[in-house]
Design a protein around this motif. Sequence first.
Motif, PDB file in Angstrom:
ATOM      1  N   VAL A 251      -8.498 -11.208  -2.411  1.00 53.96           N
ATOM      2  CA  VAL A 251      -8.132 -12.350  -1.550  1.00 53.96           C
ATOM      3  C   VAL A 251      -8.255 -11.904  -0.106  1.00 53.96           C
ATOM      4  N   TRP A 252      -9.178 -12.470   0.652  1.00 49.59           N
ATOM      5  CA  TRP A 252      -9.366 -12.102   2.043  1.00 49.59           C
ATOM      6  C   TRP A 252      -8.457 -12.934   2.950  1.00 49.59           C
ATOM      7  N   PHE A 253      -8.345 -12.547   4.206  1.00 53.20           N
ATOM      8  CA  PHE A 253      -7.552 -13.326   5.172  1.00 53.20           C
ATOM      9  C   PHE A 253      -8.135 -14.736   5.252  1.00 53.20           C
ATOM     10  N   GLY A 254      -7.236 -15.715   5.184  1.00 53.97           N
ATOM     11  CA  GLY A 254      -7.693 -17.111   5.226  1.00 53.97           C
ATOM     12  C   GLY A 254      -7.891 -17.674   3.836  1.00 53.97           C
TER      13      GLY A 254
ATOM     14  N   LEU B 120       9.024   3.742   3.588  1.00 56.25           N
ATOM     15  CA  LEU B 120       9.124   5.002   4.348  1.00 56.25           C
ATOM     16  C   LEU B 120       9.967   4.813   5.612  1.00 56.25           C
TER      17      LEU B 120
ATOM     18  N   HIS C 218      -3.301 -10.341  -4.323  1.00 59.51           N
ATOM     19  CA  HIS C 218      -4.492 -10.221  -3.468  1.00 59.51           C
ATOM     20  C   HIS C 218      -5.728  -9.816  -4.266  1.00 59.51           C
TER      21      HIS C 218
ATOM     22  N   TYR D 297     -15.946  -2.106  -0.034  1.00 54.57           N
ATOM     23  CA  TYR D 297     -15.234  -2.126  -1.320  1.00 54.57           C
ATOM     24  C   TYR D 297     -15.788  -1.099  -2.296  1.00 54.57           C
TER      25      TYR D 297
ATOM     26  N   ALA E  11       0.812  -1.232   0.000  1.00 56.59           N
ATOM     27  CA  ALA E  11       0.000   0.000   0.000  1.00 56.59           C
ATOM     28  C   ALA E  11       0.837   1.270   0.000  1.00 56.59           C
TER      29      ALA E  11
ATOM     30  N   PRO F 163      10.039   8.467   1.190  1.00 59.43           N
ATOM     31  CA  PRO F 163       8.818   8.338   0.397  1.00 59.43           C
ATOM     32  C   PRO F 163       9.093   7.653  -0.942  1.00 59.43           C
TER      33      PRO F 163
ATOM     34  N   TYR G 274       1.306 -12.397   5.500  1.00 51.23           N
ATOM     35  CA  TYR G 274       1.908 -13.560   4.831  1.00 51.23           C
ATOM     36  C   TYR G 274       0.955 -14.103   3.789  1.00 51.23           C
TER      37      TYR G 274
ATOM     38  N   THR H 281      -6.466 -18.205  -0.233  1.00 54.43           N
ATOM     39  CA  THR H 281      -5.165 -18.430  -0.870  1.00 54.43           C
ATOM     40  C   THR H 281      -4.858 -17.349  -1.890  1.00 54.43           C
ATOM     41  N   PRO H 282      -3.718 -16.671  -1.736  1.00 57.15           N
ATOM     42  CA  PRO H 282      -3.360 -15.638  -2.718  1.00 57.15           C
ATOM     43  C   PRO H 282      -3.250 -16.232  -4.121  1.00 57.15           C
TER      44      PRO H 282
ATOM     45  N   PHE I 224      -2.873   0.612   5.169  1.00 55.59           N
ATOM     46  CA  PHE I 224      -3.689  -0.169   6.118  1.00 55.59           C
ATOM     47  C   PHE I 224      -3.275   0.063   7.557  1.00 55.59           C
ATOM     48  N   ARG I 225      -1.948   0.046   7.791  1.00 53.76           N
ATOM     49  CA  ARG I 225      -1.488  -0.012   9.176  1.00 53.76           C
ATOM     50  C   ARG I 225      -0.766   1.252   9.635  1.00 53.76           C
TER      51      ARG I 225
HETATM   52  C1  BV8 Z   1      -3.039 -17.268   3.319  1.00 55.64           C
HETATM   53  C2  BV8 Z   1      -7.647  -7.896   1.051  1.00 55.64           C
HETATM   54  C3  BV8 Z   1      -2.785 -19.627   3.043  1.00 55.64           C
HETATM   55  C4  BV8 Z   1      -7.656  -7.111  -0.186  1.00 55.64           C
HETATM   56  C5  BV8 Z   1      -5.707  -8.396   2.378  1.00 55.64           C
HETATM   57  C6  BV8 Z   1       1.964 -17.471   7.912  1.00 55.64           C
HETATM   58  C7  BV8 Z   1       1.951 -18.067   6.646  1.00 55.64           C
HETATM   59  C8  BV8 Z   1       0.811 -18.005   5.846  1.00 55.64           C
HETATM   60  C9  BV8 Z   1      -0.331 -17.315   6.292  1.00 55.64           C
HETATM   61  C10 BV8 Z   1      -0.328 -16.721   7.542  1.00 55.64           C
HETATM   62  C11 BV8 Z   1       0.803 -16.800   8.351  1.00 55.64           C
HETATM   63  N1  BV8 Z   1       0.530 -16.147   9.504  1.00 55.64           N
HETATM   64  C12 BV8 Z   1      -0.733 -15.633   9.441  1.00 55.64           C
HETATM   65  C13 BV8 Z   1      -1.285 -15.990   8.284  1.00 55.64           C
HETATM   66  C14 BV8 Z   1      -2.658 -15.654   7.862  1.00 55.64           C
HETATM   67  C15 BV8 Z   1      -2.770 -14.284   7.192  1.00 55.64           C
HETATM   68  C16 BV8 Z   1      -1.852 -13.252   7.745  1.00 55.64           C
HETATM   69  O1  BV8 Z   1      -0.786 -13.004   7.181  1.00 55.64           O
HETATM   70  N2  BV8 Z   1      -2.259 -12.591   8.815  1.00 55.64           N
HETATM   71  C17 BV8 Z   1      -1.431 -11.529   9.357  1.00 55.64           C
HETATM   72  C18 BV8 Z   1      -2.286 -10.329   9.720  1.00 55.64           C
HETATM   73  C19 BV8 Z   1      -0.662 -12.088  10.538  1.00 55.64           C
HETATM   74  N3  BV8 Z   1      -2.553 -14.432   5.766  1.00 55.64           N
HETATM   75  C20 BV8 Z   1      -3.584 -14.820   4.977  1.00 55.64           C
HETATM   76  O2  BV8 Z   1      -4.674 -15.135   5.395  1.00 55.64           O
HETATM   77  C21 BV8 Z   1      -3.301 -14.883   3.487  1.00 55.64           C
HETATM   78  N4  BV8 Z   1      -3.706 -16.169   2.973  1.00 55.64           N
HETATM   79  O3  BV8 Z   1      -2.138 -17.238   4.113  1.00 55.64           O
HETATM   80  O4  BV8 Z   1      -3.506 -18.439   2.698  1.00 55.64           O
HETATM   81  C22 BV8 Z   1      -1.644 -19.783   2.105  1.00 55.64           C
HETATM   82  C23 BV8 Z   1      -0.339 -19.438   2.513  1.00 55.64           C
HETATM   83  C24 BV8 Z   1       0.711 -19.606   1.638  1.00 55.64           C
HETATM   84  C25 BV8 Z   1       0.475 -20.114   0.355  1.00 55.64           C
HETATM   85  C26 BV8 Z   1      -0.828 -20.443  -0.033  1.00 55.64           C
HETATM   86  C27 BV8 Z   1      -1.891 -20.274   0.844  1.00 55.64           C
HETATM   87  C28 BV8 Z   1      -4.137 -13.867   2.725  1.00 55.64           C
HETATM   88  C29 BV8 Z   1      -3.621 -12.474   2.994  1.00 55.64           C
HETATM   89  C30 BV8 Z   1      -4.373 -11.468   2.122  1.00 55.64           C
HETATM   90  C31 BV8 Z   1      -5.315 -10.706   2.970  1.00 55.64           C
HETATM   91  N5  BV8 Z   1      -5.955  -9.650   2.194  1.00 55.64           N
HETATM   92  N6  BV8 Z   1      -6.486  -7.480   1.841  1.00 55.64           N
HETATM   93  C32 BV8 Z   1      -7.855  -5.673   0.203  1.00 55.64           C
HETATM   94  O5  BV8 Z   1      -8.926  -5.362   0.717  1.00 55.64           O
HETATM   95  O6  BV8 Z   1      -6.920  -4.897  -0.028  1.00 55.64           O
HETATM   96  S1  BV8 Z   1      -4.390  -7.930   3.344  1.00 55.64           S
HETATM   97  C33 BV8 Z   1      -4.041  -6.274   3.244  1.00 55.64           C
HETATM   98  O7  BV8 Z   1      -2.717  -6.145   3.824  1.00 55.64           O
HETATM   99  C34 BV8 Z   1      -3.889  -5.726   1.848  1.00 55.64           C
HETATM  100  O8  BV8 Z   1      -4.022  -6.694   0.833  1.00 55.64           O
HETATM  101  C35 BV8 Z   1      -2.460  -5.193   1.868  1.00 55.64           C
HETATM  102  O9  BV8 Z   1      -1.921  -5.187   0.613  1.00 55.64           O
HETATM  103  C36 BV8 Z   1      -1.821  -6.141   2.745  1.00 55.64           C
HETATM  104  C37 BV8 Z   1      -0.457  -5.847   3.216  1.00 55.64           C
HETATM  105  O10 BV8 Z   1      -0.436  -4.540   3.777  1.00 55.64           O
HETATM  106  P1  BV8 Z   1       0.656  -3.499   3.210  1.00 55.64           P
HETATM  107  O11 BV8 Z   1       0.475  -3.406   1.751  1.00 55.64           O
HETATM  108  O12 BV8 Z   1       1.993  -3.859   3.728  1.00 55.64           O
HETATM  109  O13 BV8 Z   1       0.142  -2.136   3.841  1.00 55.64           O
HETATM  110  P2  BV8 Z   1       0.478  -1.585   5.304  1.00 55.64           P
HETATM  111  O14 BV8 Z   1      -0.437  -0.439   5.554  1.00 55.64           O
HETATM  112  O15 BV8 Z   1       0.532  -2.711   6.276  1.00 55.64           O
HETATM  113  O16 BV8 Z   1       1.978  -1.019   5.186  1.00 55.64           O
HETATM  114  C38 BV8 Z   1       2.241   0.087   4.336  1.00 55.64           C
HETATM  115  C39 BV8 Z   1       3.746   0.324   4.385  1.00 55.64           C
HETATM  116  O17 BV8 Z   1       4.055   1.406   3.484  1.00 55.64           O
HETATM  117  C40 BV8 Z   1       4.255   0.746   5.760  1.00 55.64           C
HETATM  118  O18 BV8 Z   1       5.453   0.051   6.034  1.00 55.64           O
HETATM  119  C41 BV8 Z   1       4.529   2.246   5.609  1.00 55.64           C
HETATM  120  O19 BV8 Z   1       5.647   2.656   6.387  1.00 55.64           O
HETATM  121  C42 BV8 Z   1       4.870   2.344   4.150  1.00 55.64           C
HETATM  122  N7  BV8 Z   1       4.585   3.664   3.564  1.00 55.64           N
HETATM  123  C43 BV8 Z   1       3.575   4.519   3.891  1.00 55.64           C
HETATM  124  N8  BV8 Z   1       3.658   5.613   3.105  1.00 55.64           N
HETATM  125  C44 BV8 Z   1       4.701   5.432   2.268  1.00 55.64           C
HETATM  126  C45 BV8 Z   1       5.297   4.194   2.559  1.00 55.64           C
HETATM  127  N9  BV8 Z   1       6.379   3.745   1.905  1.00 55.64           N
HETATM  128  C46 BV8 Z   1       6.888   4.522   0.934  1.00 55.64           C
HETATM  129  N10 BV8 Z   1       6.379   5.737   0.596  1.00 55.64           N
HETATM  130  C47 BV8 Z   1       5.295   6.215   1.242  1.00 55.64           C
HETATM  131  N11 BV8 Z   1       4.789   7.412   0.888  1.00 55.64           N
END
Ligand code: BV8
Length: 231
Positions: free
Chosen positions: A148-151, A201, A107, A54, A11, A217, A180, A153-154, A22-23
């Motif tokens: 792709v929602w949490f839970g 960032l 995703h 959405y 993001a 940035p 992840y 598969t990407p 998001f965070r």
């Molecule tokens: C899955 C929906 C099984 C779409 C999203 C370990 C292994 C596998 C899975 C897990 C695991 N542990 C936990 C899990 C389950 C879970 C998970 O990861 N939970 C987390 C919270 C612990 N994962 C899942 O359920 C995934 N599926 O695992 O299936 C599998 C596994 C492997 C292989 C096959 C099957 C599904 C995850 C997808 C969830 N869907 N969104 C939507 O509505 O958008 S997640 C959501 O978070 C978005 O998709 C988003 O893209 C994603 C990641 O967030 P970021 O993009 O990083 O955004 P964030 O705000 O967090 O960070 C922004 C960053 O930018 C910051 O660092 C900030 O400093 C920086 N920034 C800000 N401004 C700037 C900047 N940088 C540069 N310039 C700037 N100006």
Amino acid sequence: MTSSIVILTGAGVSAESGISTFRDPDGIWSKVDYREVATPQGFAANPARVHAFYNWRRQNVRSVEPNAAHVALARMEREFRGEFLLVTQNVDSLHERAGSQKLIHMHGQHDRALCAGCGSRNEWHDEMSMRSRCPACQRVGHMRPDVVWFGETPYEMDRIQAALGQCDLFISIGTSGNVYPAAGFVRIARAEGARTVELNLVPSEGAVHFDEADHGPATRVVPAFVEKLLA
Ligand code: BV8
């Protein structure tokens, strides 16, 4: 000599186009509970709330433009003479609009609809609701955003893992390293001997796994990195 690049974006690459992350402190997950709007359970419990979420995000990106980071990544794809793959976690279409083509939306995309009835996927730019009709099977009540929602598969994980296995440069841009399997890609690339670079960032959760980092940035650090790489 770099011969194969994989890039992961999140993001943060769209933040300077005006799309919330998001965070970050005022991010999306500080306004809504991800369990209610980004899980299959949340959709089953209250589909109208998920569609409203959405629809709101689709509406928000109507007036935004790709920024210099998106443009630099499209230039890199055009001018880099080697293997190139851009994997994005983002569901907006700013990479495509900047010209990226070798692109995977792991995703999904919020301007696409998935019919849970017949499995067809179609472009969808308007409001979506449980009254929306599937353009393929013509049924009502089965449409959901093709994300792709949490839970769940990407998408295209096999293709992504194959690219990670043979890249010699992995660059992570604008992602906090919380979600992840995307957050684990740097470790796969590193284990295969790739040079790993973080352009973000601030240091992400996975900062320790990167050989190099440039924090700032995206519209500054990404064009600068691309310029250096192509020189
Ligand atoms: C899955 C929906 C099984 C779409 C999203 C370990 C292994 C596998 C899975 C897990 C695991 N542990 C936990 C899990 C389950 C879970 C998970 O990861 N939970 C987390 C919270 C612990 N994962 C899942 O359920 C995934 N599926 O695992 O299936 C599998 C596994 C492997 C292989 C096959 C099957 C599904 C995850 C997808 C969830 N869907 N969104 C939507 O509505 O958008 S997640 C959501 O978070 C978005 O998709 C988003 O893209 C994603 C990641 O967030 P970021 O993009 O990083 O955004 P964030 O705000 O967090 O960070 C922004 C960053 O930018 C910051 O660092 C900030 O400093 C920086 N920034 C800000 N401004 C700037 C900047 N940088 C540069 N310039 C700037 N100006």
